[in-house]
Design a protein around this motif. Structure first.
Motif, PDB file in Angstrom:
ATOM      1  N   GLN A   1      -5.830  17.751 -12.389  1.00 60.97           N
ATOM      2  CA  GLN A   1      -5.074  17.151 -11.469  1.00 60.97           C
ATOM      3  C   GLN A   1      -4.245  15.850 -12.231  1.00 60.97           C
ATOM      4  OE1 GLN A   1      -6.994  15.018  -7.974  1.00 60.97           O
ATOM      5  NE2 GLN A   1      -6.044  16.392  -6.669  1.00 60.97           N
ATOM      6  N   ASP A   2      -3.131  15.628 -11.202  1.00 63.83           N
ATOM      7  CA  ASP A   2      -2.188  14.745 -11.826  1.00 63.83           C
ATOM      8  C   ASP A   2      -1.939  13.798 -10.717  1.00 63.83           C
ATOM      9  OD1 ASP A   2       0.005  13.429 -12.982  1.00 63.83           O
ATOM     10  OD2 ASP A   2       1.422  14.995 -12.277  1.00 63.83           O
ATOM     11  N   PHE A   3      -1.819  12.428 -11.240  1.00 65.87           N
ATOM     12  CA  PHE A   3      -1.528  11.408 -10.049  1.00 65.87           C
ATOM     13  C   PHE A   3       0.123  11.153 -10.156  1.00 65.87           C
ATOM     14  CE2 PHE A   3      -5.685  10.308  -8.752  1.00 65.87           C
ATOM     15  CZ  PHE A   3      -6.456  11.114  -9.517  1.00 65.87           C
ATOM     16  N   LYS A   4       0.614  11.543  -9.182  1.00 65.77           N
ATOM     17  CA  LYS A   4       2.290  11.259  -9.246  1.00 65.77           C
ATOM     18  C   LYS A   4       2.732  10.328  -8.871  1.00 65.77           C
ATOM     19  CE  LYS A   4       4.118  15.710 -10.322  1.00 65.77           C
ATOM     20  NZ  LYS A   4       3.764  16.897  -9.841  1.00 65.77           N
ATOM     21  N   ARG A   5       2.123   9.437  -7.801  1.00 68.54           N
ATOM     22  CA  ARG A   5       2.657   8.357  -7.094  1.00 68.54           C
ATOM     23  C   ARG A   5       2.258   6.937  -8.222  1.00 68.54           C
ATOM     24  NH1 ARG A   5       5.007   8.361  -2.148  1.00 68.54           N
ATOM     25  NH2 ARG A   5       4.893  10.337  -1.535  1.00 68.54           N
TER      26      ARG A   5
ATOM     27  N   THR B   1       6.521   9.529  -9.768  1.00 66.37           N
ATOM     28  CA  THR B   1       6.671   9.283 -11.224  1.00 66.37           C
ATOM     29  C   THR B   1       6.565  10.716 -11.796  1.00 66.37           C
ATOM     30  OG1 THR B   1       4.458   8.973 -11.584  1.00 66.37           O
ATOM     31  CG2 THR B   1       5.557   6.953 -10.756  1.00 66.37           C
ATOM     32  N   GLY B   2       6.674  10.330 -13.505  1.00 63.53           N
ATOM     33  CA  GLY B   2       6.485  11.516 -14.062  1.00 63.53           C
ATOM     34  C   GLY B   2       5.028  12.000 -14.042  1.00 63.53           C
ATOM     35  N   GLY B   3       4.324  10.861 -13.616  1.00 63.00           N
ATOM     36  CA  GLY B   3       2.538  11.179 -13.776  1.00 63.00           C
ATOM     37  C   GLY B   3       2.030  10.092 -14.262  1.00 63.00           C
TER      38      GLY B   3
ATOM     39  N   LEU C   1       3.183  29.020 -18.735  1.00 66.62           N
ATOM     40  CA  LEU C   1       3.459  28.857 -17.416  1.00 66.62           C
ATOM     41  C   LEU C   1       2.619  27.975 -16.486  1.00 66.62           C
ATOM     42  CD1 LEU C   1       5.018  30.035 -15.169  1.00 66.62           C
ATOM     43  CD2 LEU C   1       3.199  32.092 -14.972  1.00 66.62           C
ATOM     44  N   TYR C   2       3.117  26.988 -16.014  1.00 63.90           N
ATOM     45  CA  TYR C   2       2.618  25.926 -15.197  1.00 63.90           C
ATOM     46  C   TYR C   2       2.747  26.150 -13.813  1.00 63.90           C
ATOM     47  CZ  TYR C   2       2.631  20.806 -13.786  1.00 63.90           C
ATOM     48  OH  TYR C   2       2.544  19.649 -13.062  1.00 63.90           O
ATOM     49  N   ALA C   3       1.464  26.415 -12.994  1.00 60.19           N
ATOM     50  CA  ALA C   3       1.571  26.442 -11.598  1.00 60.19           C
ATOM     51  C   ALA C   3       1.482  25.141 -11.070  1.00 60.19           C
ATOM     52  CB  ALA C   3       0.727  27.322 -11.311  1.00 60.19           C
TER      53      ALA C   3
ATOM     54  N   PHE D   1       6.799  25.810 -10.068  1.00 61.98           N
ATOM     55  CA  PHE D   1       6.636  26.317 -11.551  1.00 61.98           C
ATOM     56  C   PHE D   1       7.246  25.468 -12.569  1.00 61.98           C
ATOM     57  CE2 PHE D   1       6.226  30.868  -9.721  1.00 61.98           C
ATOM     58  CZ  PHE D   1       4.880  31.066 -10.019  1.00 61.98           C
ATOM     59  N   ASN D   2       6.523  25.467 -13.710  1.00 62.27           N
ATOM     60  CA  ASN D   2       7.173  24.603 -14.900  1.00 62.27           C
ATOM     61  C   ASN D   2       6.924  25.737 -15.902  1.00 62.27           C
ATOM     62  OD1 ASN D   2       8.176  22.304 -13.416  1.00 62.27           O
ATOM     63  ND2 ASN D   2       6.252  21.369 -13.780  1.00 62.27           N
ATOM     64  N   ALA D   3       8.059  25.516 -17.057  1.00 62.98           N
ATOM     65  CA  ALA D   3       8.061  26.446 -18.078  1.00 62.98           C
ATOM     66  C   ALA D   3       7.481  26.083 -19.493  1.00 62.98           C
ATOM     67  CB  ALA D   3       9.315  26.795 -18.273  1.00 62.98           C
ATOM     68  N   ARG D   4       6.562  24.882 -19.128  1.00 66.68           N
ATOM     69  CA  ARG D   4       6.143  24.134 -20.258  1.00 66.68           C
ATOM     70  C   ARG D   4       4.794  23.333 -19.978  1.00 66.68           C
ATOM     71  NH1 ARG D   4       6.063  19.416 -17.480  1.00 66.68           N
ATOM     72  NH2 ARG D   4       8.057  19.573 -16.033  1.00 66.68           N
ATOM     73  N   PHE D   5       4.134  22.908 -20.909  1.00 70.08           N
ATOM     74  CA  PHE D   5       2.804  22.095 -20.758  1.00 70.08           C
ATOM     75  C   PHE D   5       3.194  20.936 -19.941  1.00 70.08           C
ATOM     76  CE2 PHE D   5       1.234  23.970 -24.730  1.00 70.08           C
ATOM     77  CZ  PHE D   5      -0.076  24.244 -24.329  1.00 70.08           C
ATOM     78  N   GLY D   6       2.482  20.450 -19.045  1.00 70.87           N
ATOM     79  CA  GLY D   6       2.626  19.335 -18.032  1.00 70.87           C
ATOM     80  C   GLY D   6       2.219  18.172 -18.810  1.00 70.87           C
ATOM     81  N   ASP D   7       2.794  17.021 -18.214  1.00 71.17           N
ATOM     82  CA  ASP D   7       2.304  15.897 -19.066  1.00 71.17           C
ATOM     83  C   ASP D   7       2.158  14.734 -17.744  1.00 71.17           C
ATOM     84  OD1 ASP D   7       2.278  13.257 -20.204  1.00 71.17           O
ATOM     85  OD2 ASP D   7       4.110  13.566 -21.258  1.00 71.17           O
ATOM     86  N   PRO D   8       1.117  14.152 -17.452  1.00 75.17           N
ATOM     87  CA  PRO D   8      -0.076  13.942 -18.402  1.00 75.17           C
ATOM     88  C   PRO D   8      -1.030  15.118 -18.549  1.00 75.17           C
ATOM     89  CG  PRO D   8      -0.561  12.614 -16.704  1.00 75.17           C
ATOM     90  CD  PRO D   8       0.843  13.311 -16.140  1.00 75.17           C
ATOM     91  N   GLU D   9      -1.092  16.044 -17.758  1.00 73.47           N
ATOM     92  CA  GLU D   9      -2.268  17.108 -17.719  1.00 73.47           C
ATOM     93  C   GLU D   9      -2.620  17.785 -18.964  1.00 73.47           C
ATOM     94  OE1 GLU D   9       0.361  17.175 -15.896  1.00 73.47           O
ATOM     95  OE2 GLU D   9       0.251  18.265 -14.011  1.00 73.47           O
ATOM     96  N   THR D  10      -1.517  17.772 -19.809  1.00 71.78           N
ATOM     97  CA  THR D  10      -2.059  18.177 -21.086  1.00 71.78           C
ATOM     98  C   THR D  10      -2.916  17.711 -21.859  1.00 71.78           C
ATOM     99  OG1 THR D  10       0.185  19.423 -21.246  1.00 71.78           O
ATOM    100  CG2 THR D  10      -0.820  19.053 -23.444  1.00 71.78           C
TER     101      THR D  10
HETATM  102  N1  GLY Z   1       2.717  16.394 -14.533  1.00 75.92           N
HETATM  103  C1  GLY Z   1       4.109  16.898 -14.095  1.00 75.92           C
HETATM  104  C2  GLY Z   1       4.807  17.471 -14.910  1.00 75.92           C
HETATM  105  O1  GLY Z   1       4.608  17.609 -16.110  1.00 75.92           O
HETATM  106  O2  GLY Z   1       5.959  17.946 -14.519  1.00 75.92           O
END
Ligand code: GLY
Ligand code: AMP
Length: 417
Positions: A201-205, A215-217, A258-260, A274-283
């Protein structure tokens, strides 16, 4: 194997850290990288959006695998250029990366594959915008169709603000509001076989209590003790495999990550994006928990041989990452401020806690801030409470003038809420 990683954020630092610990990796390069990545990989300057330049660099280095971190190079076709040079790439083609590059394309794929998502309209005129806003009502969700580096989505109760955002875009997706907690689930795929990672889980705010601007996370954690244990299987069956199958059916197979982005609503799990790459900061937290060496998994995905990969092995540990952002992030982040305390974390808190660099660069002997998100302080522990405590202990050692971070990353989950 020689590996070249493209990008220079905390996600790429996490990828490089894992790859640097993999005995199969004989040499590790990152382009352009940052001050932290320089400690685990050799940095090379490159325009990450220039496919020919990246392909030439990979050829010069004798890379056996190129891993493309961010979305913009993927959408720009950097993966295609490297593949055309005969080098395996972890990351989708430009066509398949449209799953992230165009919200309308993603909606079309989901509709064809029967993937549950918010009902939506694609609008190009003010009349269509008004009709769509009225059809769904507040809260309004308005998404710029194209890549917008996290600034394309507006969620608001204010119809005028929603309308103004929509009219500022060439093409928008207006959709139904989804409530419920968000989950990020990543899967590695070669276009046929799909291997899910652990949910995060990411914290976006920007601010504690999910207040403030998007924010970006600002932080992340994994695992999710509150989530249904069947969640991963369910998302594999309803979302990830059908999406991969649909893209292959269209003649544009998706290989890479594949990022859902999911909302767990009262009416079931729905895809937010969807994103097409690793998420940041979840990775940062997902890789902190992965025991399997990374290089062969990524290479098998790149080569279409993921079915040969043994099942991934995970640590029992929990992981938490806390982002330290610069003064005035996300509006107009101030850069160039010196960062102190990095050596103390390395001396006192490693290996359980460590600092991954996002926007940093070296200036003489000093490391200075060079972006909005500056550091991603990551820690593992036997449970979330312990991982949190270790992460915040390390955060407290870092000194960066005017910096900000959230104090409540993983707090609710650690308390069993
Ligand atoms: N954590 C959100 C993103 O990578 O788009
Ligand atoms: P995205 O850029 O697509 O990741 O969207 C950014 C954030 O906007 C998401 O993480 C959600 O918090 C929020 N969001 C996007 N779509 C919806 C939706 N349909 N309903 C509620 N919130 C949404």
């Amino acid at each position: 194997m020689k590996v070249l990683v493209i990008g220079g954020g905390a996600r790429e630092h996490a990828l490089c850290r894992s790859l640097s610990l993999d005995p199969d990796v004989s040499a590790l390069y990152c382009a352009p990288g940052n001050a932290g990545i320089a400690e685990v990989a050799e940095l090379r300057p490159v325009d990450a959006l220039d496919g020919d330049a990246v392909a030439a660099l990979a050829t010069e280095l004798g890379a056996g695998l190129v891993v493309v971190g961010p979305e913009a190079p993927l959408v720009a076709g950097v993966g295609d250029a490297v593949r055309a040079a005969g080098i395996p790439v972890f990351g989708p083609s430009a066509e398949a990366a449209q799953l992230e590059g165009s919200k309308a394309f993603a909606k079309d794929v989901m509709a064809a594959a029967g993937v549950p998502t918010a009902r939506s309209y694609v609008c190009t005129t003010p009349e269509e915008v008004d009709a769509a806003l009225d059809a769904f009502g507040a809260p309004y969700v308005v998404k710029d169709d194209g890549l917008a580096a996290g600034k394309g989505v507006v969620v608001t109760e204010d119809r005028a603000a929603a309308r103004a955002h929509a009219l500022g875009c060439d093409r928008v997706v207006i959709e139904e509001y989804l409530d419920g907690p968000e989950v990020s689930l990543f899967a590695i795929t070669d276009g046929v076989t799909v291997v899910p990672l652990q949910p995060a889980q990411d914290f976006k705010r920007a601010l504690d209590g999910d207040e403030g601007p998007n924010t970006g996370g600002m932080g992340a954690y994994s695992p999710l003790p509150w989530a249904d244990p069947k969640l991963v299987d369910e998302v594999m069956e309803l979302v990830l495999q059908p999406t991969v199958d649909e893209l292959r059916r269209r003649g544009t197979p998706f290989s890479g990550l594949l990022y859902a982005g999911l909302a767990i609503t009262s009416r079931g799990t729905r895809v937010i994006e969807f994103n097409a790459r690793f998420g940041d900061p979840e990775t940062q937290v997902v890789l902190a928990r992965l025991r399997t060496p990374l290089a062969s998994v990524l290479l098998n995905a790149a080569n279409g041989t993921l079915d040969a990969e043994p099942a991934l092995v995970w640590r029992e540990d929990a992981a938490v990452t806390v982002v330290i952002a610069s003064h005035n992030y996300p509006e107009t982040p101030r850069t160039g401020d010196p960062i102190e305390g990095l050596a103390e974390v390395a001396a006192e808190d490693a290996p359980d806690a460590y600092v991954l660099h996002a926007g940093t660069r070296r200036e003489g002997d000093a490391v200075v801030s060079a972006g909005g998100r500056v550091l991603s302080v990551t820690a593992t522990g036997s449970d979330l409470a312990q991982a949190r405590a270790k992460a915040y202990k390390a955060v407290a050692r870092i000194r960066l003038d005017g910096s900000q971070h959230r104090t409540d990353i993983a707090a609710k989950a650690a308390e069993g809420r």
